[in-house]
Design a protein around this motif. Structure first.
Motif, short mmCIF file in Angstrom:
data_model
loop_
_atom_site.label_atom_id
_atom_site.label_comp_id
_atom_site.label_asym_id
_atom_site.label_seq_id
_atom_site.Cartn_x
_atom_site.Cartn_y
_atom_site.Cartn_z
N TYR A 198 0.82 -1.21 0.00
CA TYR A 198 0.00 0.00 0.00
C TYR A 198 0.86 1.26 0.00
O TYR A 198 0.43 2.30 0.45
N ASN A 199 2.05 1.11 -0.52
CA ASN A 199 2.91 2.28 -0.66
C ASN A 199 2.33 3.19 -1.74
O ASN A 199 1.97 2.74 -2.82
N GLU A 200 2.23 4.47 -1.42
CA GLU A 200 1.53 5.39 -2.32
C GLU A 200 2.23 5.49 -3.68
O GLU A 200 1.57 5.57 -4.71
N LYS A 259 -7.82 0.33 -6.06
CA LYS A 259 -7.14 1.63 -6.20
C LYS A 259 -7.28 2.16 -7.62
O LYS A 259 -6.35 2.71 -8.18
N GLU D 6 -4.84 18.07 -3.30
CA GLU D 6 -4.67 16.65 -3.63
C GLU D 6 -3.19 16.32 -3.81
O GLU D 6 -2.70 15.29 -3.35
N ALA D 9 -1.64 16.17 -0.50
CA ALA D 9 -2.06 14.96 0.20
C ALA D 9 -1.31 13.75 -0.32
O ALA D 9 -0.93 12.85 0.44
N ASN D 10 -1.08 13.75 -1.64
CA ASN D 10 -0.31 12.67 -2.25
C ASN D 10 1.06 12.56 -1.63
O ASN D 10 1.53 11.48 -1.26
N ARG D 13 0.81 11.22 1.87
CA ARG D 13 0.59 9.78 1.93
C ARG D 13 1.85 9.02 1.56
O ARG D 13 2.18 7.99 2.15
N SER D 14 2.56 9.56 0.56
CA SER D 14 3.80 8.88 0.16
C SER D 14 4.77 8.81 1.31
O SER D 14 5.38 7.76 1.57
N VAL D 16 4.16 8.95 4.51
CA VAL D 16 3.69 8.08 5.59
C VAL D 16 3.89 6.62 5.22
O VAL D 16 4.43 5.82 6.01
N THR D 17 3.49 6.25 3.99
CA THR D 17 3.61 4.84 3.62
C THR D 17 5.07 4.44 3.47
O THR D 17 5.44 3.30 3.77
#
Lengths: 377, 182, 204, 186
Positions: A198-200, A259, D6, D9-10, D13-14, D16-17
């Motif tokens: 689930y890596n962006e 996704k 957005e 946010a991308n 999220r990047s 964090v993951t």
């Protein structure tokens, strides 16, 4: 490597050669990519760099003697190729396989499926630029290799199955080792999810990319995880049951468009992660109800199947793996044809590559999970 | 490594120790080409993997032949592929070494009766080390790579490059005077 | 399995308006389709709602030198009805030609290319009929029973020095006299698709 | 503005993951290492660590071999060469040649399964790298010797040499510089 760059000025199209030696292509496999800037007009696969004539060799070998050669059809799903061939000959001979052998076959097949998906998932992430998950999965695969070596004697080319059963019974300690492995491996799948699934960045590379609709998937003959990712709920294990699979309880993961759209690269990726979980589930069931008894049916040393032909398929790690076998009553097969998932899987690339970016091509190859020996045989 | 003094065009050069030093460096940065044709490619990957970590010996895989020292013929070679492998080999910089890994690259192995398989890598490439196995274990490949290291260790290639090396004697074989690993 | 196949075959025969030769031996039964009705039969099998064979499992050739034919075999499967059918057709061995079914199932493009490569069956109407597995300059079609391997290919000997080699083809079949006739006729047909270079002609 | 948020946010999220993934990777710093320090820094040699059924290089104990040639017939690729002749004087069958071509062998184990006296077996040996492919043709018969008689029912099975000792000796012989066939041009 040969005609590397070649531009045609009138159409502003650049023809780019990729492979056969390219670190991202799976095995030896070549693409001739017609590009317009960064966008591909089409990518034409060129296969056959690992064509070994295994179908011709079958005509020169006896039925039991061909078994080691089936190992080399696809080195990542050896148990499935063994099993497809063994079941085909058994169908012709009319042999009943003892129940213990059937469960053992399921057991080793599912273990092999995990090992195969580990390489696949590792290659997908490696092709998209993340090397670490690949090393993690190689480490876990090493444990399966050890288990397989303790059971069959070899790490890659097992040659475990025989016509009418399996070659060796499980050693005493082995089932405990397998259980320990499962206890260890199930958390590792979750760990893998948090490591990369689930890596962006990975999601952005795979979501909405190269969507294959269900109609195309069926028309081009995609099978297995690739077909299921497109939303077709079909699994040979469940729908055309064979061996000991009717006794097993498992789910068949289908592409959800988690996704992006149903049938994109991410669906094809995540389905394989889910299949590893289901395989663990089946393995536990096998361990719980392993029947006692013989491991090999009585089969003559030099079987001569009656005149006729048979098509037998199993659900391999890359989908339906079929053997079409014609016997003419002699100890050697008259004709043997392999129907493999990668061959069909690659034929769709020319169709779906239109309009993709060049960098997405590796994602498509990797998620379609094509393996060179299976295409070329 | 015994130090030897060689006469250069302008005076004395201590080529022997330099050779030794260079060989020491070369030996411990043996980069192999990440290239596999068939089954052995999986074992090649596992060799670079965590269990038999070849990074311990400074053996790292490279993706391009221009940076690689060793070409590992990992697997069956078909006629269609043979010319491409030759091309890869020609692109590698000297000095270069070839390892035939597994039965197919040694002699064609189980594909003796096949119409499409080259019966041995040595039919079109000079092979330095042959590893038996189908496929060989990662440790086996490791041993093969270590044999190449031993071969490098006693190579007088600088002397040879200087033109001072008597070439009437054949190149030392990797096994000559070497110790078995165990 | 057998009765189901028989019924399916009967349905197909009704739609086509011909009587199909239905054979049952050990293993799977199969139906023989006349070569001129091949594409029509495939179209019917796909489009007829009762049949709806939407999945072409495989398409391959089988060489039968004793009968003087190359069989083309297709394995069909239907995801809706979960039934399967095996259909055969015979093409003349000396000039094997068959209408392509690549417009029926796109998967057939590659299967037909493979059959062309290994057996030399000419599929008229296939958009991309060229060799797929073997190099472009290969001579002959290796899965034919009378295929004979040349001594070398592009300077690489085909037999390892010091190793004996089992011979292909001619040794396989017991009756010897049948082979020379089709082989001579076969040659120009096999030679036209791969551009017969001077080097490869020498090897032959 | 929506697209800009957005975008941010991308990136968020990047990061964090990516952090999640790196946490997994770093946790391996604290776990037991997985690497086996081949060849020398192991508790026991790697050969001894292999599982019982591991299929390494083939060997034959010629003191047990009855010269029945079943293994050679079973081999799908003919990598076992046996020559048995009948001695005119002693009327005994003599084993003249027993060669196994390890460079061609595919380690499938079909011959070992077929051997009626268990003289042919897979060892755990895997270290057989050679600079000359002809050396991988292992000859197990130095000089012709009479074949063994198959053991009778009440007799105890003949003693066999420990698994691996024969092939290890054979492979080690090649390393000796004194061996006239070693060395020489490729």
């Amino acid at each position: 490597m040969t005609e590397v760059l070649q531009s045609t000025p009138d159409r502003e199209e650049l023809i780019l050669n990729m492979g056969p030696h390219h670190p991202s292509t799976h095995g030896v496999l070549r693409f001739i990519v017609h590009t317009d800037g960064e966008i591909m007009r089409k990518a034409v696969p060129d296969v056959g760099y690992l064509h070994r004539g295994l179908e011709k060799i079958a005509e020169l070998q006896t039925y039991p003697g061909y078994m080691p050669f089936t190992d080399r059809i696809n080195y990542l799903e050896v148990m499935f190729t063994n099993m497809a061939y063994a079941t085909a000959v058994e169908k012709l001979l009319g042999t009943e396989v003892p129940p213990r052998a059937e469960v053992l076959r399921v057991l080793v097949c599912e273990l092999n499926r995990i090992a195969s998906h580990q390489i696949t998932l590792g290659c997908i992430t490696m092709d998209l630029g993340a090397f670490t998950p690949f090393v993690h999965l190689l480490r876990e695969r090493e444990r399966i290799n050890d288990l397989m070596e303790a059971l069959c004697g070899n790490r890659l080319t097992f040659n475990y199955m025989r016509i009418g059963g399996v070659s060796q019974d499980v050693p005493d300690e082995w089932l405990k080792q397998l259980e320990a492995f499962l206890d260890h491996f199930e958390p590792v799948i979750d760990e893998f999810d948090s490591l990369i699934s689930y890596n962006e960045i990975l999601i952005k590379r795979m979501g909405e990319v190269a969507v294959i609709c269900a109609e195309d998937a069926v028309g081009f003959g995609l099978v297995g995880p690739n077909l299921r990712a497109s939303g077709v709920d079909w699994d040979v294990r469940r729908d055309l049951p064979y061996g000991a699979y009717p006794q097993m309880d498992f789910q068949v993961p289908v592409g959800m468009g988690e996704k992006g759209t149903v049938g994109d690269c991410f669906d094809r990726f995540i389905i394989r992660v889910e299949e590893m979980r289901q395989s663990c589930k089946i393995l536990r069931q096998c361990l719980a109800n392993l029947p006692e008894g013989d491991i090999k049916a009585k089969v003559p040393k030099m079987p001569r199947p009656p005149k006729g032909e048979v098509y037998s398929c199993v659900e391999g790690a890359r989908g339906e793996l079929g053997v079409y076998l014609i016997s003419d009553g002699t100890p050697k097969p008259y004709r043997l044809k392999w129907r493999t998932g990668s061959f069909a899987g690659l034929s769709i690339i020319e169709h779906i590559s239109r309009g993709l970016m060049i960098a997405d091509l590796v994602a498509v190859i990797a998620t379609l999970d094509v393996i060179a020996p299976e295409m070329d045989r | 490594m015994t130090p030897t003094i060689e006469r250069g065009p302008e005076g004395g050069f201590a080529v022997g120790p330099i050779d030794g030093l260079l060989n020491l460096a070369r030996k411990h940065s043996l980069w192999y080409l990440l290239f596999g044709t068939a089954c052995c490619a999986i074992e090649l990957m596992q060799t670079g993997g965590p269990r038999t970590d070849t990074d311990r010996f400074g053996m790292v895989f490279r993706s391009t032949p221009r940076q690689a020292d060793v070409l590992v013929l990992a697997g069956t070679i078909s006629y269609k592929m043979a010319s491409r492998i030759r091309l890869l080999y020609d692109q590698m910089a000297e000095p270069k070494y070839v390892i035939a890994m597994g039965s197919c690259a040694n002699t064609g192995g189980l594909f003796q009766e096949s119409y499409a398989v080259v019966k041995g890598g040595d039919l079109f490439l000079p092979v330095d080390v042959y590893i038996p196995g189908c496929p060989p274990r990662p440790e086996s490949l490791c041993e093969g790579l270590m044999l190449i290291q031993q071969k490098i260790e006693r190579e007088p290639w600088l002397k040879k490059a200087w033109g001072k090396y008597k070439s009437d004697k054949p190149d030392p074989m990797p096994t000559e005077g070497c110790e078995p690993l165990r | 399995m057998t009765t189901a196949s028989k019924e399916i075959c009967k349905k197909l025969a009704d739609k086509l308006g011909v009587v199909l030769d239905f054979r049952e031996e050990a293993g799977d039964p199969w139906a023989l389709i006349p070569a001129e009705r091949w594409k029509q039969a495939c179209l019917t099998a796909r489009d007829e709602p009762e049949l709806s064979f939407n999945f072409l499992r495989s398409l391959c050739g089988v060489d039968r030198p004793d009968d003087g034919v190359i069989e083309v075999v297709a394995h069909l499967f239907s995801y809706q009805h979960r039934h399967a059918l095996v259909i055969h057709t015979n093409t003349d061995r000396s000039a094997s030609r068959l209408e392509s079914v690549s417009s029926v199932w796109p998967a057939a493009i590659w299967h037909e290319r493979e059959t062309f490569d290994l057996f030399g069956v000419d599929f008229t109407g296939n958009p991309d009929l060229r060799r797929i597995l073997l190099p472009e300059d290969w001579v002959g079609h290796p899965l034919l029973k009378d295929y004979e391997e040349p001594d070398s290919y592009r300077g690489i000997p085909t037999t390892r020095p010091g190793y004996e080699k089992k011979k292909f083809g001619p040794q396989l079949k017991k009756p010897a006299p049948k082979k020379p006739a089709p082989k001579v006729e076969k040659k120009p047909e096999g030679g036209e698709a791969p551009k017969g270079t001077a080097g490869s002609a020498e090897q032959k | 503005m929506g697209s800009f948020s957005e975008y941010l946010a991308n990136i968020g999220r990047s990061i964090v993951t990516l952090g999640d993934g790196l946490a997994v990777t770093f946790s391996y710093l604290l776990r037991k290492p997985f690497t086996i320090q081949y060849p020398d820094r192991t508790e026991k040699p790697v050969v001894a660590m292999l599982p019982e059924r591991s299929r390494g290089i083939l060997e034959i104990d010629i003191n047990v071999c009855t010269g029945c040639s079943i293994c050679a017939k079973q081999c799908p690729i003919d990598c076992i060469h046996i020559e048995v002749v009948k001695d005119e004087e002693t009327k005994q069958r003599v084993l003249k040649r027993f060669d196994i071509d390890v460079a061609k062998c595919m380690f499938c184990g079909l011959c070992v399964e077929a051997c009626p006296v268990s003289g042919l077996r897979h060892t755990h040996e895997f270290e057989g790298s050679m600079s000359d492919v002809h050396r991988l043709m292992l000859s197990f018969v130095d000089k012709p010797q009479p074949v063994a008689k198959p053991a009778k029912k009440d007799e105890p099975a003949p003693e066999t040499k420990p698994v691996g000792s024969i092939v290890r000796k054979l492979l080690a012989d090649w390393w000796k510089p004194a061996n006239p066939t070693s060395g020489g041009p490729r």
